[in-house]
Design an enzyme around this catalytic site. Structure first.
Site, short mmCIF file in Angstrom:
data_model
loop_
_atom_site.label_atom_id
_atom_site.label_comp_id
_atom_site.label_asym_id
_atom_site.label_seq_id
_atom_site.Cartn_x
_atom_site.Cartn_y
_atom_site.Cartn_z
N ASP A 67 28.04 62.98 5.59
CA ASP A 67 27.45 61.85 6.31
C ASP A 67 27.64 60.53 5.55
O ASP A 67 27.86 60.51 4.34
CB ASP A 67 25.95 62.07 6.51
CG ASP A 67 25.66 63.14 7.55
OD1 ASP A 67 26.62 63.75 8.04
OD2 ASP A 67 24.47 63.37 7.84
N HIS B 215 26.94 64.33 1.53
CA HIS B 215 27.16 62.90 1.74
C HIS B 215 28.36 62.42 0.95
O HIS B 215 28.55 62.80 -0.21
CB HIS B 215 25.93 62.08 1.33
CG HIS B 215 24.70 62.41 2.12
ND1 HIS B 215 23.90 63.52 1.84
CD2 HIS B 215 24.13 61.80 3.20
CE1 HIS B 215 22.89 63.56 2.69
NE2 HIS B 215 23.01 62.53 3.53
#
Length: 760
Positions: free
Chosen positions: A99, A251
């Site tokens: 993400d 991430h």
């Protein structure tokens, strides 16, 4: 810059057609709106929200509207708005998801790890990051990874209005289409986690996204790398317990992801060794390919969006740079002006410079050019007659239609009146010069009143033979109301502080028409007063400097003048001043490469005018727009603090300038209000003048309305009863009795009068 000859249309009663460019206001409006919209878009996308920790989310609300099959189902949710169903990941299958990217530092490193291990993953893209780094989006797609969207600015969608949610998804999709030429059906809302964490607000987001074709992808295994707990803990959180398939959340942006890169390098080989295989989200759940080539319209819109936002970033950077530069230059100017003003005062006190010469007592010719000055001409003439220095007064009536000349003659005062057809102010001044009897000449506007010692004070600098002209101290007499106060402040703080600086730097660009003194022979060497520009006083002063004469400022020679009493009148006056100054600067641009006094004018005076009267005012609208941008999107406390600091600096300058001029500081309370009306008017004047000058358009005749607010000082000579004609002036009487000889040179040749009815 082009100086066009003026039209020969007569003035009497007819209206002169104004030929000014109109398209520039439309262009300026378009530019202002475009800049505002660009900053609005840039501010929204960069400052309204932003990538923050996944822990930053609100408290979980009720979940009674979330279907139970979704709460207990798989992490991939489809048809949320109709018959919701979910899909689970195949056994022994890992779908790595990342993400918040792409990030220029960490995304390439993660891609390198995946490539070394021959693993494909799914990247949920933030739109602003895709705009900033479209090449990374293209690399993700080119290396076989899957793309999903993670909104445009990373807000909590559950807290946004429906239209904002649609905007976030649509803009992200366009960013991906513009960057990589693809569209995707995969969506992961920011701050989402597992199915059982969905509440009613989250479910409303999923239901709204479903008609747009989105499939929501949640996670089953959170590596919690956003906390940066250490490589070992990330590995522990990302490793499955058992053989069930997992969607692992990691991430590739949002901060330092070095621990993520290190953990990923270990995690992939370890899970492979345990019999797990890696796949994209769609392959992991067995769904149809969610990524497709973008249509031409979406691709072009995406490119336009990327270009606009990247351009906005560049504009904001440039504006920030210009703001810092303008602020630094403005502060430097303030310091230099204050230093020069203090030095000017100290030199005066010590009797240094031109003031150290012997007193000047020789008579002076005072020329009053007048066109329709009946409202104030009597006060002006009487104030001159009250002078404590011998004067010869010459009123040149330039074809007035309001009986100005008749009024002066009816006063039966020792004033010489010259009548001529309307030819413009320069021609009127030249007529006065031709009739003048003395070498020292004072020029005064017909709407100006002198104090008794003004003439005596203004001619004292001529004790220095190098001085060719002297600027007096013009004061605003009609100071009532905000507009009057603002002009009073401008005269004292702006004009007079600058004149002290110009005096010290020996580059005085303007002797004001309201109160100025000249050597007649210096003017004769120039061929008189030129009508080539609308600012004949600035043109004449610059010509004197280039001809080797020094021009100084005498602050004690005060003259009281009427200032415009309406915004419309102020606009017309300042428009002419600014346009004429631009003409004079262009005409005398050669001074930039000259030496001696001309070089000082060029490299000091002209550069100063260009910087502070042209360039900085042109930046003023941008500064205002950027200030509003800062108040809305940046730190408003910081912006207000900077504004207050600027106001404090201006107040300090104002207090010192008012002290130097012996003025009461009371009007300075209105100084902050200048920023909201007066300042905008002044920079619009500069913009209008610059466009007019560049286009070569003719500026029509403009004359300020007179209000009759001037009064002659005590001691002015009263008319003598029984006289039917003016008394001879001092000069004529002195010559008649042989006490004073007239100047040795011949009379000044008066140029042919213009037919142009222009007066300023």
């Amino acid at each position: 810059m082009t100086n066009r000859r003026r039209s020969n249309a007569p003035r009497g009663g007819s209206r002169t057609r104004q030929i000014t460019p109109r398209t520039h206001w439309l262009l300026l409006s378009v530019l202002a709106v475009t800049l505002s919209m660009t900053l609005l878009l840039q501010g929204y996308t960069h400052h309204m929200f932003g990538i923050t920790s996944d822990a930053v989310t609100g408290a979980r609300g009720r979940d009674d509207t979330v279907p139970s099959q979704v709460t207990r189902g798989g992490p991939v949710i489809a048809n949320a708005a109709t018959t919701a169903h979910t899909a689970k990941v195949k056994a022994r299958t890992i779908a790595l998801t990342f993400d918040d990217g792409p990030d220029p530092v960490w995304t390439p490193r993660i891609l390198d790890v995946l490539r070394r291990n021959h693993v494909h993953a799914t990247f949920f893209i933030v739109g602003t990051q895709a705009v900033a780094h479209p090449e990374l989006v293209r690399r993700i797609v080119a290396e076989g990874h899957q793309i999903g969207i993670h909104t445009f600015t990373h807000p909590d969608l559950a807290r946004l209005a429906p239209w904002q949610r649609s905007l976030e998804l649509r803009e992200t999709q366009l960013a991906v289409a513009g960057a990589a030429g693809v569209t995707t059906a995969l969506l992961r809302p920011p701050y989402s986690s597992r199915n059982d964490a969905l509440d009613n607000a989250d479910w409303a987001v999923l239901k709204q996204a479903d008609p747009a074709g989105y499939v929501t992808v949640l996670a089953t295994q959170d590596a919690e790398d956003w906390q940066r707990p250490g490589v070992e803990r990330i590995l522990a959180h990302a490793t499955p317990h058992g053989h069930a398939g997992q969607i692992v959340l990691m991430h590739d942006a949002g901060g330092d992801r070095s621990q993520t890169v290190a953990a990923l390098s270990t995690l992939v080989p370890r899970l492979k060794a345990q019999g797990f295989k890696f796949a994209t989200v769609s392959d992991a759940v067995g769904m149809a390919a969610p990524v497709h080539p973008a249509g031409l319209a979406d691709h072009l819109q995406g490119l336009a969006l990327i270009t606009a936002l990247q351009g906005g970033d560049w504009i904001v950077w440039l504006l920030g740079l210009l703001m810092y530069a303008a602020g630094a230059v403005s502060v430097l100017r303030a310091l230099v002006v204050l230093f020069a003003a203090r030095r000017h005062r100290r030199l005066r006190r010590r009797g240094l410079g031109w003031s150290s010469g012997p007193p000047v007592t020789e008579p002076v010719s005072v020329i009053v050019p007048a066109y329709n000055e009946s409202a104030g001409i009597e006060a002006a003439v009487r104030s001159l007659l009250a002078s404590n220095h011998p004067v010869e007064i010459i009123v040149v009536d330039d074809g007035s239609t309001d009986g100005t000349a008749d009024l002066v003659e009816s006063l039966h005062l020792p004033v010489r009146v010259i009548r001529q057809q309307n030819a413009g102010k320069p021609a009127a001044l030249n007529s006065g010069l031709a009739a003048a009897s003395w070498d020292l000449v004072v020029m005064v506007d017909g709407d100006t009143v002198f104090e008794p010692d003004t003439v005596r004070m203004i001619v004292q600098p001529f004790a220095d033979p190098r001085v060719g002209a002297v600027s007096g101290n013009a004061k605003v007499v009609n100071r009532g109301g905000l507009l009057g106060r603002w002009q009073h402040i401008e005269y004292v703080v702006g004009f007079n502080l600058d004149r002290r600086l110009f005096d010290i730097a020996q580059c005085m660009p303007t002797v004001p028409g309201a109160v100025g003194a000249f050597r007649r022979r210096a003017l004769m060497d120039l061929g008189g007063v030129s009508d080539a520009t609308l600012a004949e006083d600035t043109d004449l002063t610059m010509a004197l400097c280039r001809n080797g004469w020094r021009v100084v400022y005498e602050e004690g020679a005060r003259a009281w003048t009427e200032a415009p009493a309406s915004l419309n009148a102020l606009w017309r006056q300042r428009y002419r001043w600014c346009y004429g100054t631009l003409q004079a600067m262009w005409k005398h641009r050669g001074a930039l490469v000259q030496r001696g006094p001309a070089g000082k004018l060029g490299r000091r005076g002209l550069v100063y005018l260009l910087l502070f009267q042209v360039l900085l005012p042109l930046l003023a609208p941008v500064v205002d727009i950027f200030a509003l941008y800062g108040l809305v999107f940046l730190d408003p406390v910081r912006i207000i603090g900077l504004w207050l600091a600027i106001q404090l600096l201006q107040l300090m300058m104002g207090l010192y300038a008012f002290r130097l001029d012996g003025e009461r500081a009371g009007p300075l309370w209105s100084l902050p209000l200048q920023q909201f009306v007066y300042r905008q008017l002044m920079y619009l004047v500069v913009i209008q003048s610059l466009f007019t000058a560049v286009s070569g358009s003719r500026l029509r005749w403009q004359r300020m309305e007179r209000y009759g607010s001037l009064q002659a000082p005590q001691g002015a000579k009263a008319p003598r009863n029984g006289h039917t004609s003016p008394e001879p002036g001092f000069a004529q009487a002195a010559q008649h009795e042989g006490l004073v000889q007239p100047p040795p040179y011949g009379g000044f040749q008066q140029p042919a009068p213009h037919e142009t009815p222009h007066w300023y």
